[in-house]
Design a protein around this motif. Structure first.
Motif, PDB file in Angstrom:
ATOM      1  N   ARG A   1      13.037  78.981  34.907  1.00 11.86           N
ATOM      2  CA  ARG A   1      14.401  79.408  34.595  1.00 11.86           C
ATOM      3  C   ARG A   1      14.392  80.554  33.580  1.00 11.86           C
ATOM      4  N   ALA A   2      13.588  80.382  32.536  1.00  8.10           N
ATOM      5  CA  ALA A   2      13.540  81.397  31.483  1.00  8.10           C
ATOM      6  C   ALA A   2      13.004  82.723  32.019  1.00  8.10           C
ATOM      7  N   LEU A   3      11.956  82.667  32.832  1.00  2.00           N
ATOM      8  CA  LEU A   3      11.362  83.892  33.356  1.00  2.00           C
ATOM      9  C   LEU A   3      12.291  84.576  34.352  1.00  2.00           C
TER      10      LEU A   3
ATOM     11  N   ALA B   1       5.851  76.725  42.555  1.00  2.00           N
ATOM     12  CA  ALA B   1       5.002  75.843  43.347  1.00  2.00           C
ATOM     13  C   ALA B   1       4.540  74.631  42.557  1.00  2.00           C
ATOM     14  N   ARG B   2       4.436  74.750  41.226  1.00  4.48           N
ATOM     15  CA  ARG B   2       3.964  73.645  40.395  1.00  4.48           C
ATOM     16  C   ARG B   2       5.110  72.861  39.751  1.00  4.48           C
ATOM     17  N   GLY B   3       6.346  73.227  40.057  1.00  5.97           N
ATOM     18  CA  GLY B   3       7.481  72.491  39.527  1.00  5.97           C
ATOM     19  C   GLY B   3       7.710  72.665  38.036  1.00  5.97           C
ATOM     20  N   ARG B   4       7.265  73.761  37.451  1.00  3.87           N
ATOM     21  CA  ARG B   4       7.464  74.033  36.024  1.00  3.87           C
ATOM     22  C   ARG B   4       8.805  74.747  35.857  1.00  3.87           C
TER      23      ARG B   4
ATOM     24  N   ALA C   1      20.390  75.964  38.644  1.00  6.40           N
ATOM     25  CA  ALA C   1      19.833  76.173  39.983  1.00  6.40           C
ATOM     26  C   ALA C   1      18.696  75.201  40.264  1.00  6.40           C
ATOM     27  N   VAL C   2      18.549  74.910  41.552  1.00  9.99           N
ATOM     28  CA  VAL C   2      17.406  74.135  42.048  1.00  9.99           C
ATOM     29  C   VAL C   2      16.518  75.109  42.806  1.00  9.99           C
ATOM     30  N   PHE C   3      15.312  75.290  42.333  1.00  8.54           N
ATOM     31  CA  PHE C   3      14.412  76.267  42.932  1.00  8.54           C
ATOM     32  C   PHE C   3      13.598  75.608  44.042  1.00  8.54           C
ATOM     33  N   ARG C   4      13.437  76.353  45.119  1.00  8.98           N
ATOM     34  CA  ARG C   4      12.584  75.860  46.192  1.00  8.98           C
ATOM     35  C   ARG C   4      11.743  77.016  46.710  1.00  8.98           C
TER      36      ARG C   4
END
Length: 450
Positions: A217-219, A209-212, A234-237
């Motif tokens: 990715r690491a988590l 949600a905060r764009g971090r 990947a692009v997360f949404r």
């Protein structure tokens, strides 16, 4: 249209297998909530030692329990907005440090009614963070198919075990070392906090949600190692709606109004019953002729049975989210009727049986209500939703020990205590069951928000 490398963070987490990281974080949350449960319930074992030396009336003794719950009220209602803005991890750590410091100060400097209540109020500010935020954290982490069971093992087991430990310390150590040993033992949360600093990651949904993205990715690569290569590009949404700055208004928006109001009223009634019972059960059982050890042991029995009751109910609830309100209502109705029976029968074996049923049903169902609440809101409102549930509920928790003290003061007998607890649990059963009686249209309002 979703591109080939675009992923929905909720779907990724919901469909994950349970990994060693899931289990490790579950154990960490269990230990955190263990100290929450321990600290929440240990004032019940202080009352016996301080009523006469401090010259307290029963209503004042009730405030010994309620003072920490007043602080919990503010902590629970306020933490959600902080956690939704600054992160689950930072808010959880802040709550732990508040508890660490105030627990030590209580052991050393609480020498009368006013100082004890003041320090308990400040401790409650931290306690108001741990349970709701632990529930939120687990629900944002656990695979959807096992969310109730994961929450019960990751949150409820620790909270219940903490209550059991408080009872054991009360029975075996306070006669020798005084009530202060309850709080010196509580400072064992300090080394745990240092481990949390080193190990606990931020919530993946909060990171999304905060764009971090790099942290996410690491988590996610640790949570779903089989998709590590895919996450590199990947692009997360998320599927979140934009959340209003006024989170209370958002919780009362048409989409959530019915479920929010129903959950808040239910929590008020059930926490009135739970904290009225747990706060006074040792003292009331002594009045009914039980021994010191047996009376203090009833508190531990309540907490132990609450875990098994919650685990049983969670297993049933995992089979169908929409059936949860009806199951909750059944649990509270059975528990309320059992407590009411104490008005008419007094015997050692009967007392043990009823206390076990009360823990199994009344407290056990509360754990599942917390999880039901978390699953009723989208991520941006989840911490605030759980916080408001427990915050409003804590008004009932505050009134429970105090009102029961007044009832004992007025009647000189414990019967009114059991009437009050029984009535609150049965009315709560009717209120939450109303969500299951409105048909398919209403079921849509309480279905998982994601």
């Amino acid at each position: 249209m979703r591109s080939e490398n675009e992923v929905d963070i909720h779907e990724e987490l919901a469909g994950a297998a349970v990994t060693p990281l899931h289990k490790a974080l579950g154990v960490l949350i269990t230990l955190i909530t263990l100290f929450d449960g321990y600290d929440t319930f240990n004032p019940a074992y202080v009352i016996h030692y301080v009523m006469q030396p401090w010259g307290l009336q029963p209503s004042q003794a009730g405030l010994l329990v309620s003072s920490g719950l007043i602080g919990f009220l503010f902590g629970a209602m306020g933490h959600g907005m902080v956690a939704d803005r600054y992160g689950r991890r930072n808010t959880l750590l802040a709550g732990l440090w508040i508890i660490n410091v105030m627990t030590l100060l209580t052991a050393m400097f609480a020498t009368d009614f006013a100082s004890f209540c003041g320090l308990r109020f400040l401790t409650g500010l931290g306690l108001g963070v741990l349970l709701p935020l632990g529930t939120t954290y687990i629900n944002e982490l656990a695979p959807q198919r096992v969310s109730n069971s994961f929450s019960l093992w990751g949150v409820t087991f620790g909270w219940s075990l903490g209550g059991v430990v408080a009872g054991l310390v009360g029975v075996f150590l306070t006669p020798t070392y005084g009530w202060q040993i309850l709080y010196f033992a509580g400072t064992m949360s300090i080394p745990l906090t240092l481990v949390v600093h080193a190990v606990l990651p931020e919530s993946p949904k909060f990171l999304a949600a905060r764009g971090r993205v790099e942290e996410l990715r690491a988590l996610m690569s640790r949570l779903r190692p089989e998709r590590r290569g895919f996450y590199e590009n990947a692009v997360f949404r998320t599927t979140e709606h934009k959340v209003s700055q006024n989170t209370i208004a958002a919780l009362l928006a048409p989409r959530y109004r019915r479920v929010s109001l129903t959950i808040w009223l239910t929590a008020f009634l059930t926490l009135f019953a739970i904290f009225g019972l747990t706060g006074w059960i040792p003292t009331v059982m002594i009045k009914r002729g039980e021994t010191f050890a047996a009376s203090f042991g009833f508190g531990a029995l309540l907490q132990a049975m609450s875990f098994f009751g919650g685990l049983t109910l969670a297993t049933l609830a995992d089979r169908g989210f929409a059936a949860t309100p009806r199951l909750l209502g059944t649990w509270w109705a059975i528990g309320g009727l059992a407590v009411g029976a104490l008005v008419f029968v007094n015997g050692h074996g009967f007392n043990i049986a009823v206390v076990a049923i009360a823990g199994f049903c009344v407290i056990g169902a509360q754990h599942v209500l917390n999880n039901f609440t978390a699953n009723s809101y989208e991520t941006g409102l989840r911490a605030s939703g759980v916080g408001m549930e427990l915050g409003v509920g804590r008004v009932g928790a505050i009134l429970g020990p105090y009102v029961i003290g007044l009832l004992q003061q007025a009647t000189g007998a414990p019967d009114a205590v059991f009437w009050a607890i029984s009535g609150a649990a049965i009315v709560a059963a009717a209120v939450i069951s109303s969500l299951a009686m409105v048909g398919k249209a209403a079921q849509g309002s309480v279905a998982p928000a994601e």
